[in-house]
Write a protein that holds these residues in place. Sequence first.
Motif, PDB file in Angstrom:
ATOM      1  N   GLY A 168     -10.964  16.572-132.458  1.00 34.79           N
ATOM      2  CA  GLY A 168     -11.810  15.782-131.581  1.00 34.79           C
ATOM      3  C   GLY A 168     -11.171  15.436-130.248  1.00 34.79           C
ATOM      4  N   ILE A 169      -9.868  15.605-130.134  1.00 32.75           N
ATOM      5  CA  ILE A 169      -9.203  15.189-128.895  1.00 32.75           C
ATOM      6  C   ILE A 169      -9.637  16.053-127.713  1.00 32.75           C
ATOM      7  N   ILE A 211       0.503  13.401-129.064  1.00 28.63           N
ATOM      8  CA  ILE A 211       1.026  13.903-127.784  1.00 28.63           C
ATOM      9  C   ILE A 211       0.885  15.424-127.719  1.00 28.63           C
ATOM     10  N   ALA A 212       1.217  16.092-128.817  1.00 32.23           N
ATOM     11  CA  ALA A 212       1.118  17.556-128.835  1.00 32.23           C
ATOM     12  C   ALA A 212      -0.322  18.030-128.683  1.00 32.23           C
ATOM     13  N   ALA A 213      -1.253  17.252-129.207  1.00 33.15           N
ATOM     14  CA  ALA A 213      -2.665  17.628-129.128  1.00 33.15           C
ATOM     15  C   ALA A 213      -3.276  17.271-127.774  1.00 33.15           C
ATOM     16  N   GLY A 214      -2.482  16.604-126.921  1.00 32.10           N
ATOM     17  CA  GLY A 214      -2.939  16.406-125.545  1.00 32.10           C
ATOM     18  C   GLY A 214      -3.549  15.066-125.212  1.00 32.10           C
ATOM     19  N   VAL A 215      -3.295  14.034-126.004  1.00 31.51           N
ATOM     20  CA  VAL A 215      -3.886  12.734-125.652  1.00 31.51           C
ATOM     21  C   VAL A 215      -3.314  12.232-124.325  1.00 31.51           C
ATOM     22  N   ASP A 216      -4.095  11.410-123.655  1.00 35.21           N
ATOM     23  CA  ASP A 216      -3.673  10.830-122.381  1.00 35.21           C
ATOM     24  C   ASP A 216      -2.901   9.536-122.582  1.00 35.21           C
ATOM     25  N   GLY A 217      -3.154   8.870-123.690  1.00 34.55           N
ATOM     26  CA  GLY A 217      -2.498   7.591-123.918  1.00 34.55           C
ATOM     27  C   GLY A 217      -2.226   7.358-125.385  1.00 34.55           C
ATOM     28  N   ILE A 218      -1.339   6.418-125.632  1.00 39.43           N
ATOM     29  CA  ILE A 218      -0.997   6.015-127.003  1.00 39.43           C
ATOM     30  C   ILE A 218      -1.230   4.506-127.112  1.00 39.43           C
ATOM     31  N   PHE A 219      -1.875   4.098-128.204  1.00 42.32           N
ATOM     32  CA  PHE A 219      -2.131   2.683-128.493  1.00 42.32           C
ATOM     33  C   PHE A 219      -1.284   2.334-129.706  1.00 42.32           C
ATOM     34  N   ILE A 220      -0.477   1.309-129.580  1.00 39.98           N
ATOM     35  CA  ILE A 220       0.361   0.963-130.730  1.00 39.98           C
ATOM     36  C   ILE A 220       0.618  -0.536-130.737  1.00 39.98           C
ATOM     37  N   GLU A 221       0.313  -1.155-131.838  1.00 41.18           N
ATOM     38  CA  GLU A 221       0.580  -2.577-131.961  1.00 41.18           C
ATOM     39  C   GLU A 221       2.006  -2.794-132.424  1.00 41.18           C
ATOM     40  N   THR A 222       2.598  -3.859-131.914  1.00 41.36           N
ATOM     41  CA  THR A 222       4.005  -4.098-132.218  1.00 41.36           C
ATOM     42  C   THR A 222       4.253  -5.597-132.323  1.00 41.36           C
TER      43      THR A 222
ATOM     44  N   SER B 185      -7.988  26.091-141.565  1.00 41.28           N
ATOM     45  CA  SER B 185      -8.264  24.659-141.396  1.00 41.28           C
ATOM     46  C   SER B 185      -9.318  24.424-140.320  1.00 41.28           C
ATOM     47  N   LEU B 186      -9.643  25.464-139.569  1.00 38.80           N
ATOM     48  CA  LEU B 186     -10.724  25.345-138.573  1.00 38.80           C
ATOM     49  C   LEU B 186     -12.046  25.894-139.093  1.00 38.80           C
ATOM     50  N   GLN B 187     -12.070  26.266-140.368  1.00 32.59           N
ATOM     51  CA  GLN B 187     -13.327  26.758-140.935  1.00 32.59           C
ATOM     52  C   GLN B 187     -14.376  25.664-141.011  1.00 32.59           C
ATOM     53  N   GLN B 188     -15.609  26.112-140.970  1.00 35.11           N
ATOM     54  CA  GLN B 188     -16.747  25.223-141.240  1.00 35.11           C
ATOM     55  C   GLN B 188     -17.552  25.853-142.359  1.00 35.11           C
ATOM     56  N   PRO B 189     -17.312  25.367-143.585  1.00 38.40           N
ATOM     57  CA  PRO B 189     -17.912  26.017-144.760  1.00 38.40           C
ATOM     58  C   PRO B 189     -19.370  25.602-144.972  1.00 38.40           C
ATOM     59  N   ASN B 190     -19.988  26.221-145.967  1.00 40.60           N
ATOM     60  CA  ASN B 190     -21.327  25.820-146.411  1.00 40.60           C
ATOM     61  C   ASN B 190     -22.368  25.900-145.303  1.00 40.60           C
ATOM     62  N   LEU B 202      -9.842  25.908-130.888  1.00 41.44           N
ATOM     63  CA  LEU B 202      -8.966  24.793-131.235  1.00 41.44           C
ATOM     64  C   LEU B 202      -7.637  25.240-131.849  1.00 41.44           C
ATOM     65  N   ILE B 203      -7.399  26.542-131.894  1.00 38.89           N
ATOM     66  CA  ILE B 203      -6.168  27.053-132.515  1.00 38.89           C
ATOM     67  C   ILE B 203      -4.925  26.458-131.853  1.00 38.89           C
ATOM     68  N   ASN B 204      -4.901  26.422-130.532  1.00 39.63           N
ATOM     69  CA  ASN B 204      -3.742  25.873-129.831  1.00 39.63           C
ATOM     70  C   ASN B 204      -3.509  24.414-130.186  1.00 39.63           C
ATOM     71  N   THR B 205      -4.573  23.631-130.159  1.00 38.58           N
ATOM     72  CA  THR B 205      -4.441  22.201-130.447  1.00 38.58           C
ATOM     73  C   THR B 205      -3.863  21.979-131.837  1.00 38.58           C
ATOM     74  N   MET B 206      -4.409  22.698-132.808  1.00 35.49           N
ATOM     75  CA  MET B 206      -3.962  22.481-134.182  1.00 35.49           C
ATOM     76  C   MET B 206      -2.527  22.930-134.385  1.00 35.49           C
ATOM     77  N   ALA B 207      -2.182  24.070-133.849  1.00 34.41           N
ATOM     78  CA  ALA B 207      -0.826  24.591-134.060  1.00 34.41           C
ATOM     79  C   ALA B 207       0.201  23.674-133.401  1.00 34.41           C
ATOM     80  N   ARG B 208      -0.086  23.217-132.198  1.00 35.04           N
ATOM     81  CA  ARG B 208       0.845  22.307-131.523  1.00 35.04           C
ATOM     82  C   ARG B 208       1.006  21.001-132.296  1.00 35.04           C
TER      83      ARG B 208
END
Lengths: 260, 260, 260, 260
Positions: A168-169, A211-222, B185-190, B202-208
Amino acid sequence: SNNFFLLSGPCAIEGEEMALRIAEKVVGLTDRLKIPYVFKGSFKKANRSRVDSFTGIGDEKALKILRKVSETFKVPTITDIHEPADAAMAAEYVDVLQIPAFLVRQTDLLVAAAETGKVVNLKKGQFMSPESMKHAVNKIQESGNKQVWITDRGTMFGYQDMIVDFRGIPTMKQYAPVVLDVTHSLQQPNQASGVTGGRPELINTMARAGIAAGVDGIFIETHFDPANAKSDGANMLALDRMEQLLTNLVKLRSTVNSLV
Amino acid sequence: SNNFFLLSGPCAIEGEEMALRIAEKVVGLTDRLKIPYVFKGSFKKANRSRVDSFTGIGDEKALKILRKVSETFKVPTITDIHEPADAAMAAEYVDVLQIPAFLVRQTDLLVAAAETGKVVNLKKGQFMSPESMKHAVNKIQESGNKQVWITDRGTMFGYQDMIVDFRGIPTMKQYAPVVLDVTHSLQQPNQASGVTGGRPELINTMARAGIAAGVDGIFIETHFDPANAKSDGANMLALDRMEQLLTNLVKLRSTVNSLV
Amino acid sequence: SNNFFLLSGPCAIEGEEMALRIAEKVVGLTDRLKIPYVFKGSFKKANRSRVDSFTGIGDEKALKILRKVSETFKVPTITDIHEPADAAMAAEYVDVLQIPAFLVRQTDLLVAAAETGKVVNLKKGQFMSPESMKHAVNKIQESGNKQVWITDRGTMFGYQDMIVDFRGIPTMKQYAPVVLDVTHSLQQPNQASGVTGGRPELINTMARAGIAAGVDGIFIETHFDPANAKSDGANMLALDRMEQLLTNLVKLRSTVNSLV
Amino acid sequence: SNNFFLLSGPCAIEGEEMALRIAEKVVGLTDRLKIPYVFKGSFKKANRSRVDSFTGIGDEKALKILRKVSETFKVPTITDIHEPADAAMAAEYVDVLQIPAFLVRQTDLLVAAAETGKVVNLKKGQFMSPESMKHAVNKIQESGNKQVWITDRGTMFGYQDMIVDFRGIPTMKQYAPVVLDVTHSLQQPNQASGVTGGRPELINTMARAGIAAGVDGIFIETHFDPANAKSDGANMLALDRMEQLLTNLVKLRSTVNSLV
């Protein structure tokens, strides 16, 4: 610097001393690591599972503390609002208004937030698809406010678990900057006790994957003492572990920025 | 070098020419990038949605092609097995036996695979928790075989979607090396058509995200002409995009290795 | 009489004495209540969570007991099969071959079952939509066998829970007679112990809802001593509670038949 | 008479004429069938997917129509509220205040509803377990109001589907009378169009299963012209099909009451 930005602070504003103490620490780290920082704190907890849970120290008192943090450390602040009348009130004290995930379908609340002219941070509903966040973003933009973020805090998976759908990112980045809420996406709701559970040992894994999936920001409570925090202690990062986490994420982000 | 390893090749062995062509390309890339490589190809497709789907070119014919790939390029090979009698047969030709996700609860099949002495790659059932993979790993180990991997190919999310639960990666690494199957893991079954869908963009996003979350290996199906592959075309990576993907993942992995 | 039919018996054939004892009791009830009855018993448990779980008393020994039940009480019998070679073997002893839910996508197994000419009972995969069962039914019918049933045993909901989707019953009735498996749809899989949990106090609720939703049959495992059954004890109905359950279901079915 | 009770009416109050027309028809049916009846209509739609969706004809105007229905036909009425300030306002006009599913965790709203002394109908959150509704019920009861109902409108199942978990009905009946919302439990949310879909052909199946599972009430939206209703047309029952549905449910309930 094309770094990620950080939304961080305690779950709830429990008092001035604790807020300033947390802010001072995080401001020091983010200044050094060149991470744009927004101090986060709730002035009120409106949707606790149980009626006897802690809900806050008083709305205006908490909002004034948020303003004091902002003035003391020259950082913007964010807080969440719960009904339309909260929007104008909170906008006098903070820079970003956050819409809680449960409330992101409430049109009046979104429009009231948008009309303040402040940045609006929309939490993705636990019951919403990434694609359907487009409609929520539109409600802000069609109210004349173009400053809108989306924060993903996970999606319901069965009754007692949440999963972050990293597919979804990229989808949501088409609509607005996307933040990953590492804290709440590790929640385990609907526990028998009426107290939401969590898995804080996974904070590193989730933040890195985000971060690897490309988010722009991180939300973290501390909190400097998560075990004694008045809400959401189950998933908060201990303040003294923040430096290592952020240092790692900055390195990772730098590499992600260099990929082709 | 502490790099990730790669399981890759076509979904099904459609013939010798195509297998060698794909292997040659991937071997060239992985040699240069210092990625340990296992050539993947199914000798038989046993669980297609529809009875009229392609199931293979003949078991022995396909297995001989796998052996030829291995001898030609000096790389190990992996194939999936579907009933206990397949184990000894396939073990004559390949180095790693893979248990399909639907079958990972079939004790006889796991024991038969374990008893060949080959490495056993257990696909996580779409219906299994990360924690419950411990029992599947135990079935291999208690049969006297310590060489076992776990490959995550996503978990059912509603009827027509799968999600990878990245929280499960650290969990499963306690039991065995963990591979992320980016393709399935990117399949959409049924889907109504009886043909499984996918979201290959989305292959790049998932692998990263997988590399950042600490997986030991990446599984990715590839074909020089995905649109004309005889199975699973919906999610295969075009062979000519493999170089960029792997180059990026190697850079990312190197950074992940350096984190503290 | 347009009554529902019943598939019932112990989870596994643990021995002759227990099989006959259960059959005698259920035959007595179903004769009196005019419920068409098929005696159910597994000759082998092939997919237990743990390698040290009970798997059976010996295939042929168990199948012979099934035949003895059939001959003694003049009732048809059903058992589940796990690989293609099981089909012809089991068909010599029983009247209905059941495909386990995990295996319902294995084309070879379905075709082998179909080719025996016996009735084939397809368990709906925990990972399949009601609509996708059409493809499984087609695999039987296109193999020349028109006698096929579908049994719903629930659908994965998160990791540790299953839900029966009653919307699927009218959908699947378009393809074949539909049975509700009250026992397994109350399972709670992926428990930390490696032993599947259950909620047997809900058997009445589920069975009644199934009859009201229009199922053609009810599947229910029973044992005179569930706590000491060698498998699936967590959800089995105590044999001495069967009479009340069936009496209620017959009354309900009669009313459902009269609705307009 | 130990019959089930009925919450029914249009989704939104679109005008006086339509409200009276629907009420007249349903009152006639429920009088004859001895079904306790509460007329349902929303005075405002606060959580539409899109900002351009219909939201109402004006709060006070709609509430006055609800009062007129009540006075004309001597039936109680129910409407949903969205923020604490709505509670006292709506309580002047209606007999039952309903908390929308998205808002059932908002403590202030529940307390405000409870403090009116009216019956409070809590919709189960799509993201809540049956067990966790106990905490919501407690929020009402601990505010001094013992008149509380729970209405199940289904639970998120993937992104675009909902399932009713019939196991939850006996669970929730321990806390309060339980109503099955047949209309909204058939919704299909998060559709690409931004307009929630539905499967109205399943209304009969769901309502019958609910009665068999022991619900105390049925919630069903109806309109004489669903295709032209201003909201939720996708799942509303055509008014002229109500008689047959209710007649069947009354027969079924009578049998359920007689079971032992």
